[in-house]
Design a protein around this motif. Structure first.
Motif, PDB file in Angstrom:
ATOM      1  N   ARG A 131       0.799  -1.316  -0.039  1.00 41.80           N
ATOM      2  CA  ARG A 131      -0.050  -0.190  -0.001  1.00 41.80           C
ATOM      3  C   ARG A 131       0.820   1.387   0.053  1.00 41.80           C
ATOM      4  NH1 ARG A 131      -2.566  -1.004   4.262  1.00 41.80           N
ATOM      5  NH2 ARG A 131      -4.540  -2.011   3.183  1.00 41.80           N
ATOM      6  N   THR A 132       1.868   1.287   0.916  1.00 44.80           N
ATOM      7  CA  THR A 132       2.916   2.541   0.796  1.00 44.80           C
ATOM      8  C   THR A 132       3.344   2.630  -0.445  1.00 44.80           C
ATOM      9  OG1 THR A 132       2.807   2.280   3.341  1.00 44.80           O
ATOM     10  CG2 THR A 132       4.551   3.626   2.266  1.00 44.80           C
ATOM     11  N   PRO A 133       4.302   1.781  -0.892  1.00 41.82           N
ATOM     12  CA  PRO A 133       4.841   2.179  -2.213  1.00 41.82           C
ATOM     13  C   PRO A 133       4.362   2.507  -3.323  1.00 41.82           C
ATOM     14  CG  PRO A 133       5.235  -0.113  -1.554  1.00 41.82           C
ATOM     15  CD  PRO A 133       4.669   0.410  -0.481  1.00 41.82           C
ATOM     16  N   ALA A 134       2.863   1.890  -3.352  1.00 40.04           N
ATOM     17  CA  ALA A 134       1.995   2.086  -4.397  1.00 40.04           C
ATOM     18  C   ALA A 134       1.512   3.777  -4.262  1.00 40.04           C
ATOM     19  CB  ALA A 134       0.895   1.146  -4.532  1.00 40.04           C
ATOM     20  N   ALA A 135       1.246   4.187  -2.927  1.00 36.82           N
ATOM     21  CA  ALA A 135       0.799   5.458  -2.862  1.00 36.82           C
ATOM     22  C   ALA A 135       1.881   6.396  -3.190  1.00 36.82           C
ATOM     23  CB  ALA A 135       0.485   5.615  -1.354  1.00 36.82           C
ATOM     24  N   SER A 136       3.257   5.751  -2.836  1.00 35.54           N
ATOM     25  CA  SER A 136       4.363   6.843  -3.205  1.00 35.54           C
ATOM     26  C   SER A 136       4.409   6.984  -4.724  1.00 35.54           C
ATOM     27  CB  SER A 136       5.566   6.277  -2.485  1.00 35.54           C
ATOM     28  OG  SER A 136       5.371   6.366  -1.121  1.00 35.54           O
ATOM     29  N   LEU A 137       4.143   5.842  -5.319  1.00 41.46           N
ATOM     30  CA  LEU A 137       4.194   6.180  -6.968  1.00 41.46           C
ATOM     31  C   LEU A 137       3.352   6.834  -7.359  1.00 41.46           C
ATOM     32  CD1 LEU A 137       4.967   2.240  -7.897  1.00 41.46           C
ATOM     33  CD2 LEU A 137       6.454   4.263  -8.463  1.00 41.46           C
ATOM     34  N   ARG A 138       2.143   6.907  -7.031  1.00 41.01           N
ATOM     35  CA  ARG A 138       0.907   7.439  -7.476  1.00 41.01           C
ATOM     36  C   ARG A 138       1.335   9.307  -7.314  1.00 41.01           C
ATOM     37  NH1 ARG A 138      -5.559   7.268  -5.898  1.00 41.01           N
ATOM     38  NH2 ARG A 138      -6.141   8.930  -6.866  1.00 41.01           N
ATOM     39  N   THR A 139       1.820   9.339  -5.793  1.00 40.93           N
ATOM     40  CA  THR A 139       2.144  10.777  -5.419  1.00 40.93           C
ATOM     41  C   THR A 139       3.558  11.297  -6.444  1.00 40.93           C
ATOM     42  OG1 THR A 139       1.562  10.392  -3.331  1.00 40.93           O
ATOM     43  CG2 THR A 139       2.892  12.281  -3.805  1.00 40.93           C
ATOM     44  N   LEU A 140       4.348  10.262  -6.623  1.00 42.67           N
ATOM     45  CA  LEU A 140       5.302  10.709  -7.614  1.00 42.67           C
ATOM     46  C   LEU A 140       4.856  10.985  -9.114  1.00 42.67           C
ATOM     47  CD1 LEU A 140       8.476  10.971  -7.779  1.00 42.67           C
ATOM     48  CD2 LEU A 140       8.576   8.772  -8.293  1.00 42.67           C
ATOM     49  N   ALA A 141       4.007  10.197  -9.651  1.00 44.00           N
ATOM     50  CA  ALA A 141       3.175  10.794 -10.717  1.00 44.00           C
ATOM     51  C   ALA A 141       2.604  11.698 -11.048  1.00 44.00           C
ATOM     52  CB  ALA A 141       2.465   9.210 -11.220  1.00 44.00           C
ATOM     53  N   GLU A 142       1.888  12.055 -10.074  1.00 46.48           N
ATOM     54  CA  GLU A 142       1.080  13.324  -9.933  1.00 46.48           C
ATOM     55  C   GLU A 142       2.096  14.623 -10.015  1.00 46.48           C
ATOM     56  OE1 GLU A 142      -1.263  12.872  -6.470  1.00 46.48           O
ATOM     57  OE2 GLU A 142      -2.986  11.519  -7.613  1.00 46.48           O
ATOM     58  N   THR A 143       3.132  14.242  -9.285  1.00 48.38           N
ATOM     59  CA  THR A 143       3.907  15.285  -9.222  1.00 48.38           C
ATOM     60  C   THR A 143       4.606  15.788 -10.399  1.00 48.38           C
ATOM     61  OG1 THR A 143       4.522  15.039  -6.944  1.00 48.38           O
ATOM     62  CG2 THR A 143       6.100  16.178  -8.124  1.00 48.38           C
ATOM     63  N   ALA A 144       5.064  14.536 -11.210  1.00 49.04           N
ATOM     64  CA  ALA A 144       5.619  14.658 -12.391  1.00 49.04           C
ATOM     65  C   ALA A 144       4.596  15.278 -13.668  1.00 49.04           C
ATOM     66  CB  ALA A 144       6.083  13.216 -13.030  1.00 49.04           C
ATOM     67  N   LEU A 145       3.595  14.777 -13.606  1.00 48.92           N
ATOM     68  CA  LEU A 145       2.457  15.173 -14.301  1.00 48.92           C
ATOM     69  C   LEU A 145       2.348  16.958 -14.017  1.00 48.92           C
ATOM     70  CD1 LEU A 145      -0.413  12.764 -14.517  1.00 48.92           C
ATOM     71  CD2 LEU A 145       1.205  13.229 -16.086  1.00 48.92           C
ATOM     72  N   LEU A 199      11.558   3.027  -6.043  1.00 47.11           N
ATOM     73  CA  LEU A 199      10.324   2.474  -5.585  1.00 47.11           C
ATOM     74  C   LEU A 199       9.988   1.015  -6.105  1.00 47.11           C
ATOM     75  CD1 LEU A 199       8.036   5.494  -5.257  1.00 47.11           C
ATOM     76  CD2 LEU A 199       8.876   4.277  -3.516  1.00 47.11           C
ATOM     77  N   ALA A 200      10.253   0.941  -7.412  1.00 50.97           N
ATOM     78  CA  ALA A 200       9.953  -0.510  -8.037  1.00 50.97           C
ATOM     79  C   ALA A 200      10.756  -1.358  -7.585  1.00 50.97           C
ATOM     80  CB  ALA A 200      10.078  -0.099  -9.665  1.00 50.97           C
ATOM     81  N   GLU A 201      12.056  -1.109  -7.319  1.00 50.22           N
ATOM     82  CA  GLU A 201      13.176  -1.917  -6.844  1.00 50.22           C
ATOM     83  C   GLU A 201      12.690  -2.690  -5.427  1.00 50.22           C
ATOM     84  OE1 GLU A 201      16.735  -0.137  -7.129  1.00 50.22           O
ATOM     85  OE2 GLU A 201      17.130  -1.100  -9.218  1.00 50.22           O
ATOM     86  N   GLY A 202      12.227  -1.582  -4.601  1.00 53.52           N
ATOM     87  CA  GLY A 202      11.696  -1.846  -3.254  1.00 53.52           C
ATOM     88  C   GLY A 202      10.488  -2.625  -3.367  1.00 53.52           C
ATOM     89  N   MET A 203       9.419  -2.368  -4.296  1.00 54.03           N
ATOM     90  CA  MET A 203       8.260  -3.334  -4.329  1.00 54.03           C
ATOM     91  C   MET A 203       8.825  -4.641  -4.748  1.00 54.03           C
ATOM     92  SD  MET A 203       5.563  -0.601  -6.071  1.00 54.03           S
ATOM     93  CE  MET A 203       4.359  -1.701  -5.962  1.00 54.03           C
ATOM     94  N   GLY A 204       9.545  -4.798  -5.565  1.00 55.35           N
ATOM     95  CA  GLY A 204      10.181  -6.286  -5.896  1.00 55.35           C
ATOM     96  C   GLY A 204      10.601  -6.850  -4.700  1.00 55.35           C
TER      97      GLY A 204
END
Length: 434
Positions: free
Chosen positions: A239-253, A269-274
């Motif tokens: 849940r936490t890394p997925a939320a971080s990815l979403r926040t990062l994507a929104e910031t980039a947009l 984040l992807a490596e951490g999720m793996g």
């Protein structure tokens, strides 16, 4: 498409279906045992019924055969019963002599009957037995009752005229009666004992079947529990890394971050999720018994420092005090346990709006201590803090439960107590090389 009614068989949970299967197995085991016991009981009862009848028939056959030797005829071929009457006590057991009246095998006349028999039987029963013996041209026996209603066995044996041809019809019939009360009572007692015994054995087999079916479905229920635990742990940790990815994507947009930095953070984040997924799969295999803990010498102090360095502080204060400590443990599992303890302290170890102050200490005896200055442990969850889905702040509580499981998987322990600053203090102990 097949429809499933709410609350119907298709709406049952997997665990409920397994339990229903257990009930069906228990019922089938009980029914199979019941059928086998009933068949054996019927055979035993029928065998006993035929046995006591055969015994009485054998005794009466001997009596009538001996009485046949006392029958005499005069020079005109007429039957003389004087010797029979003088030599045999025809009153007990009562012995009746019937003669065939002409060529009609169904017409019988009573030639001799006891005046005061010990067993009073209706004359129709005697004549019926005699007719059966004449028609069959051989001995016959049947069940009957006295005039008082007591059970008896009636036996009839035909006799022939002297020097009669082999195909000659019987001249008459000797009919005797034997009391069957004792045998019938013994037979009823046997039936009662067999019935009660079968009922007890069926209940016992049902209980045994229930226990055996429970043992049979226990691995399936345990596998379902492990599956549910795995899914819950996966949801918690991702849940936490997925939320971080979403926040990062929104910031980039919104263009607020450099593209290269976004890519680097996304990669981390992807490596951490793996790693999280690998850890969850490892835990699932360990709990199912398909894999073993990869124990190896490990610098606990260096691992803790790396975990603290990688953790997102987000304005919180984390202090680390370590000494060199070597433990024998699985690096990935210990990393997850330390990360969960630190995340728990950063999440719950402070008042709302106030940065957390966390102290992480590593001792030379393989002890890791995580202390915070938060509100402490809620009394309502203190006794079940390391159970899954237990937490004092609305979270799932899986982090502490995973940390506790990691500690016990290595032969160590995880305890919780009140810290000197009034917050929570968690102590993780792992076995050392010494």
């Amino acid at each position: 498409m097949r429809r499933v009614r709410p609350g119907g068989a298709g709406a049952l949970t997997p665990a409920a279906r397994v339990l229903r299967l257990r009930r069906r197995i228990s019922l089938l085991f009980a029914l199979t045992s019941a059928v086998g016991l009933i068949v054996m009981a019927v055979l035993a009862v029928r065998g006993d019924s035929g046995r006591w009848r055969e015994q009485l028939d054998h005794t009466m056959d001997a009596d009538t055969s001996w009485a046949l030797g006392l029958l005499e005829t005069d020079e005109h071929g007429r039957l003389v019963l004087d010797v029979l009457a003088d030599s045999v006590d025809t009153a007990c057991p009562p012995l009746t002599v019937l003669l065939v009246d002409g060529d009609d095998k169904g017409a019988l006349t009573v030639e001799h009957a006891p005046t005061k028999p010990c067993l009073a039987v209706d004359r129709g029963v005697v004549l019926e037995a005699g007719r059966a013996a004449v028609r069959a041209d051989g001995v016959r026996a049947l069940d009957g009752r006295t005039t008082g209603g007591d059970p008896v066995r009636v036996f009839a044996q035909p006799f022939y005229a002297p020097e009669a041809a082999d195909d000659a019809a019987p001249q008459g019939v000797l009919v005797t009666v034997s009391d069957a009360s004792a045998q019938r009572d013994a037979h009823r007692r046997l039936v009662w004992r067999v019935t009660v015994g079968c009922a007890v054995l069926v209940l016992l087999s049902a209980a045994v079947g229930h226990v055996l079916s429970g043992r049979a479905v226990r691995p399936a229920l345990a596998a379902l529990d492990r599956q549910e635990a795995f899914l819950a742990d996966a949801a918690h940790d991702l849940r936490t890394p997925a939320a971080s990815l979403r926040t990062l994507a929104e910031t980039a947009l919104r263009g607020e971050t450099d593209g290269a930095d976004v890519h680097r953070r996304t990669l981390r984040l992807a490596e951490g999720m793996g790693r999280l997924v690998d850890g969850l799969l490892t835990r699932a295999r360990l709990m199912s018994g398909t894999a073993a803990v990869a124990r190896q010498p490990l610098r606990l102090d260096q691992l803790v420092e790396a975990v603290v360095e990688e953790a997102p502080a987000a304005g919180h204060r984390v202090r680390v005090e370590t000494v060199a400590a070597i433990v024998v443990a699985d690096p990935d599992l210990v990393r997850r346990a330390v990360g969960n303890l630190l995340d728990n302290a950063l999440t719950h170890g402070h008042a709302p709006g106030v940065p957390a102050d966390v102290l992480v200490t590593v001792g030379g005896d393989g002890t890791l201590t995580v202390e915070d200055a938060g509100p402490g442990l809620p009394p309502e969850v203190a006794g079940a803090l390391f159970e899954r889905f237990r937490s004092g702040s609305g979270s799932t509580g899986l982090g502490l439960s995973i940390a506790s499981w990691v500690a016990h998987a290595h032969g160590g322990s995880l305890t919780a107590e009140r810290s000197a600053a009034g917050g929570a203090r968690f102590v993780l102990r792992l076995p050392t090389t010494g």
